[in-house]
Design a protein around this motif. Structure first.
Motif, PDB file in Angstrom:
ATOM      1  N   ASP A 231       0.860  -1.183   0.000  1.00 30.21           N
ATOM      2  CA  ASP A 231       0.000   0.000   0.000  1.00 30.21           C
ATOM      3  C   ASP A 231       0.900   1.238   0.000  1.00 30.21           C
ATOM      4  N   LYS A 232       1.008   1.885  -1.156  1.00 27.24           N
ATOM      5  CA  LYS A 232       1.904   3.043  -1.270  1.00 27.24           C
ATOM      6  C   LYS A 232       1.422   4.244  -0.464  1.00 27.24           C
ATOM      7  N   ASN A 233       0.165   4.214  -0.050  1.00 26.33           N
ATOM      8  CA  ASN A 233      -0.374   5.326   0.744  1.00 26.33           C
ATOM      9  C   ASN A 233      -0.316   5.070   2.240  1.00 26.33           C
ATOM     10  N   SER A 334       6.263  -8.008  -6.613  1.00 26.00           N
ATOM     11  CA  SER A 334       7.446  -8.367  -5.838  1.00 26.00           C
ATOM     12  C   SER A 334       7.955  -7.090  -5.187  1.00 26.00           C
ATOM     13  N   ARG A 335       8.459  -7.215  -3.988  1.00 29.63           N
ATOM     14  CA  ARG A 335       8.903  -6.036  -3.251  1.00 29.63           C
ATOM     15  C   ARG A 335      10.409  -6.109  -3.032  1.00 29.63           C
TER      16      ARG A 335
END
Length: 344
Positions: A231-233, A334-335
């Motif tokens: 979640d980029k936010n 993928s992170r």
């Protein structure tokens, strides 16, 4: 702990009329045979944390691949495996559709595939497996995959049975079939019971998450399933100062890896420079030989092919055939863990 072997298993529940969901609900009331390897941190598929979540009813944020079809196929083929085993061994096999419970350690459950009438009048256990053809090497030279062995030994403990067989079919041909006999090991059984008791009492009953001690790829995959997509936010998380030594260690290891990667690239360049004159002599040929002082060198310079779509063509596909693009192109997440250091 000294094991008391004067016992008979309890019938925990009749399973013949249970739906799959009902059967799974009963399984969550204890540790079954297929749970043992995960509970001991020895499963190649599942962490102890994931098993714990399953037992307390925590559902993953992201479902993994659909295993229900694989499970159903395996269940349907149990009878085939049992029949092949009976044919090859001459042993009489039968089914008893009950889930059993250890009377002394009630958290230990067993849902046994088949039972065997042994020639001496005793009862044995038969565990029926199906596996991909390429996994036969795991059974080579009389071996049994460890997670399967733990499963069968768990059943032996619950049922108070001394002999078990495990049979596995790898294809639609009975020639691709193996079976192994497993003898009861009371010392190992006692140790496993203590470990399972610790898992059940310490973690499941107390609602305490087990530590993540398995292979890193398994751990990261499990975290991804239960926490869901990135979640980029989401707000930035503050990591406690106690992790500073680990972060310093990470920086040191990354620096070491960078140096080793540079050395590896340099060696790759030297290797190619060395064999380039040989490749020139070979031209389009894929093989060559060299003999010197009684030694023969076999050289292969064979091609490898890989299919793919360039980024430009992928963009054209999306623009011209959006429906086909959506059907054929799969997006996976993928992170990447990055770490930098600055003065606070």
């Amino acid at each position: 702990m000294s094991l008391d072997l004067n016992y008979k298993p309890n019938v925990f529940v009749e399973t013949a009329s249970l739906t799959e969901d009902e059967w799974l609900a009963w399984r969550r009331k204890g540790v079954g045979g297929s749970d043992v390897a995960a509970a001991l941190g020895l499963s190649p598929y599942r962490t102890a944390r994931e098993l714990y979540y399953d037992k307390i009813g925590v559902v993953p944020a992201v479902e993994g691949e659909d295993k229900s079809i694989t499970f159903e196929i395996g269940h349907l083929l149990e009878d085939v495996v049992a029949k092949i085993f009976a044919k090859k061994t001459g042993l009489s096999v039968y089914q008893d559709q009950k889930m059993f419970q250890h009377p002394l350690f009630p958290f230990m459950l067993a849902d046994v595939d088949r039972f065997i009438h042994l020639p001496n009048g005793d009862t044995g256990i038969l565990e029926c497996k199906t596996a991909h053809y390429d996994t036969q090497y795991l059974w080579a030279n009389g071996a049994v995959p460890r997670h399967y062995e733990l499963q069968v030994k768990h059943y032996m403990a619950v049922m108070n049975i001394d002999v078990a067989y495990i049979a596995c079919l790898f294809s639609n041909s009975e020639s691709d079939f193996v079976w192994r006999k497993i003898e009861r090991d009371l010392d190992e059984e006692e140790n496993n019971i203590l470990l399972l008791q610790n898992f059940w009492n310490r973690y499941v009953l107390n609602r305490v998450e087990p530590p993540l001690t398995e292979k890193p790829d398994m751990v990261l995959a499990a975290l991804s399933r239960y926490y869901g997509p990135a979640d980029k936010n989401a707000p930035t998380v503050t990591v406690g100062a106690e992790f500073a030594p680990a972060l310093e260690q990470l920086l040191a290891m990354k620096a070491q890896k960078k140096d080793l990667d540079a050395q590896s690239r340099k060696l790759d360049e030297q290797i190619k420079r060395t064999y380039a004159p040989i490749a020139e002599l070979m031209g389009a040929a894929c093989g060559a030989i060299c003999e010197s002082n009684g030694i023969k060198y076999n050289i292969s310079f064979a091609p490898q092919y890989r299919e793919g779509i360039s980024k430009d063509n992928l963009s054209k596909l999306r623009a011209q055939y959006p429906d086909a693009y959506d059907d054929l192109v799969q997006t996976t997440e993928s992170r990447i863990f990055k770490l930098t250091k600055a003065i606070a």
